[in-house]
Design a protein around this motif. Sequence first.
Motif, PDB file in Angstrom:
ATOM      1  N   LYS A   6       0.845  -1.191   0.000  1.00  0.00           N
ATOM      2  CA  LYS A   6       0.000   0.000   0.000  1.00  0.00           C
ATOM      3  C   LYS A   6       0.885   1.246   0.000  1.00  0.00           C
ATOM      4  CE  LYS A   6      -3.973  -2.185   0.538  1.00  0.00           C
ATOM      5  NZ  LYS A   6      -5.039  -2.177  -0.490  1.00  0.00           N
ATOM      6  N   VAL A   7       0.361   2.320  -0.581  1.00  0.00           N
ATOM      7  CA  VAL A   7       1.060   3.605  -0.586  1.00  0.00           C
ATOM      8  C   VAL A   7       0.282   4.573   0.288  1.00  0.00           C
ATOM      9  CG1 VAL A   7       1.870   5.535  -1.984  1.00  0.00           C
ATOM     10  CG2 VAL A   7       1.977   3.198  -2.897  1.00  0.00           C
ATOM     11  N   VAL A   8       0.959   5.096   1.294  1.00  0.00           N
ATOM     12  CA  VAL A   8       0.322   5.955   2.288  1.00  0.00           C
ATOM     13  C   VAL A   8       1.010   7.313   2.307  1.00  0.00           C
ATOM     14  CG1 VAL A   8      -0.296   6.224   4.711  1.00  0.00           C
ATOM     15  CG2 VAL A   8      -0.239   3.932   3.695  1.00  0.00           C
ATOM     16  N   ILE A  77       2.901   9.925  -7.100  1.00  0.00           N
ATOM     17  CA  ILE A  77       2.498   9.077  -8.226  1.00  0.00           C
ATOM     18  C   ILE A  77       3.696   8.721  -9.101  1.00  0.00           C
ATOM     19  CG2 ILE A  77       0.992   8.901 -10.248  1.00  0.00           C
ATOM     20  CD1 ILE A  77      -0.401   8.861  -7.445  1.00  0.00           C
ATOM     21  N   ASP A  78       4.595   9.660  -9.280  1.00  0.00           N
ATOM     22  CA  ASP A  78       5.802   9.370 -10.057  1.00  0.00           C
ATOM     23  C   ASP A  78       6.624   8.258  -9.419  1.00  0.00           C
ATOM     24  OD1 ASP A  78       5.157  11.303 -11.900  1.00  0.00           O
ATOM     25  OD2 ASP A  78       6.588  12.792 -11.170  1.00  0.00           O
ATOM     26  N   LYS A  79       6.677   8.252  -8.110  1.00  0.00           N
ATOM     27  CA  LYS A  79       7.493   7.273  -7.385  1.00  0.00           C
ATOM     28  C   LYS A  79       6.804   5.904  -7.279  1.00  0.00           C
ATOM     29  CE  LYS A  79      10.598   5.811  -4.235  1.00  0.00           C
ATOM     30  NZ  LYS A  79      12.032   5.569  -4.517  1.00  0.00           N
ATOM     31  N   PHE A  80       5.521   5.906  -6.903  1.00  0.00           N
ATOM     32  CA  PHE A  80       4.837   4.655  -6.570  1.00  0.00           C
ATOM     33  C   PHE A  80       3.711   4.276  -7.545  1.00  0.00           C
ATOM     34  CE2 PHE A  80       6.375   6.188  -2.345  1.00  0.00           C
ATOM     35  CZ  PHE A  80       7.287   5.156  -2.108  1.00  0.00           C
ATOM     36  N   LEU A 124      -6.750  16.883  -5.352  1.00  0.00           N
ATOM     37  CA  LEU A 124      -5.687  16.350  -6.209  1.00  0.00           C
ATOM     38  C   LEU A 124      -5.535  14.838  -6.054  1.00  0.00           C
ATOM     39  CD1 LEU A 124      -2.987  19.109  -5.559  1.00  0.00           C
ATOM     40  CD2 LEU A 124      -4.355  18.844  -7.646  1.00  0.00           C
ATOM     41  N   ALA A 125      -5.755  14.346  -4.847  1.00  0.00           N
ATOM     42  CA  ALA A 125      -5.525  12.925  -4.556  1.00  0.00           C
ATOM     43  C   ALA A 125      -6.719  12.043  -4.897  1.00  0.00           C
ATOM     44  CB  ALA A 125      -5.191  12.750  -3.077  1.00  0.00           C
TER      45      ALA A 125
END
Length: 252
Positions: A6-8, A77-80, A124-125
């Motif tokens: 998961k990305v938090v 978003i670019d990273k994960f 945005l999210a």
Amino acid sequence: MSFANKVVLITGSSSGIGAAAAISFAKEGANVVIVGRKEHKLQKVKEECAKSGNGVLVVKADVSNEEDAKKIIKETIDKFNKLDVLVNNAGIAGMSSILSDNVLSVYDTIMNTNLRAVVHITNLAAPYLIKTKGNIINISSVAAKTTIIISPALSYAVSKAALDHFTRLVAAELASHGVRVNSISPGPVRTDFPDNAVGSIVASMEDLKKIVPLGRISEPEEIADLILFLASDKAKAITGSDYVSDNGLLLK
């Protein structure tokens, strides 16, 4: 509770509740995005999160700055390539009453961070959270619900009351997309939050401890535990709710 893969994203995570939450999520397998204005503090939190062996992204940013807010989401978003949980934790306090000469300047400063920035970052999210059927947790305060020891912090209390209703409105709007939105309202918590206030904070932690029914001040990890619960599948039926953790302060 497992947050493996998961990305938090946690705003205001260079110290206090945000830092405790980031470390706890990392221990449960999450990739965490930590956001704050003080790079040296962010690096310390990053080191703790990295001990769990998961991905950690540091974003130095001021959430009240529109370009910084865009940067936070873009770099995430670019990273994960996705986002599962958004914790809107960044906030500031300040002293001003309706009789204060500086009431409007304090009001504008606090509302820009505590409410406007939350609205912007959530906007945005949201498209990414809809894709993952993720969830949002907003960190509010018991100040939104009482006038006890709160009147000099007029703007702070108003910002958190507005945040509570924002939480309910967004929960209603995003429910059909499978996105849950909840808030947590801590009472006094032992953090460096007073050090970041606009002006001086009148009551010390020891002063507050004396008036809290349970006679104690919460540690950041206690609120982090609640954040993780609400972000997890154990809370899959909970949305539009506000969880109070105040050692009984609202009983006064």
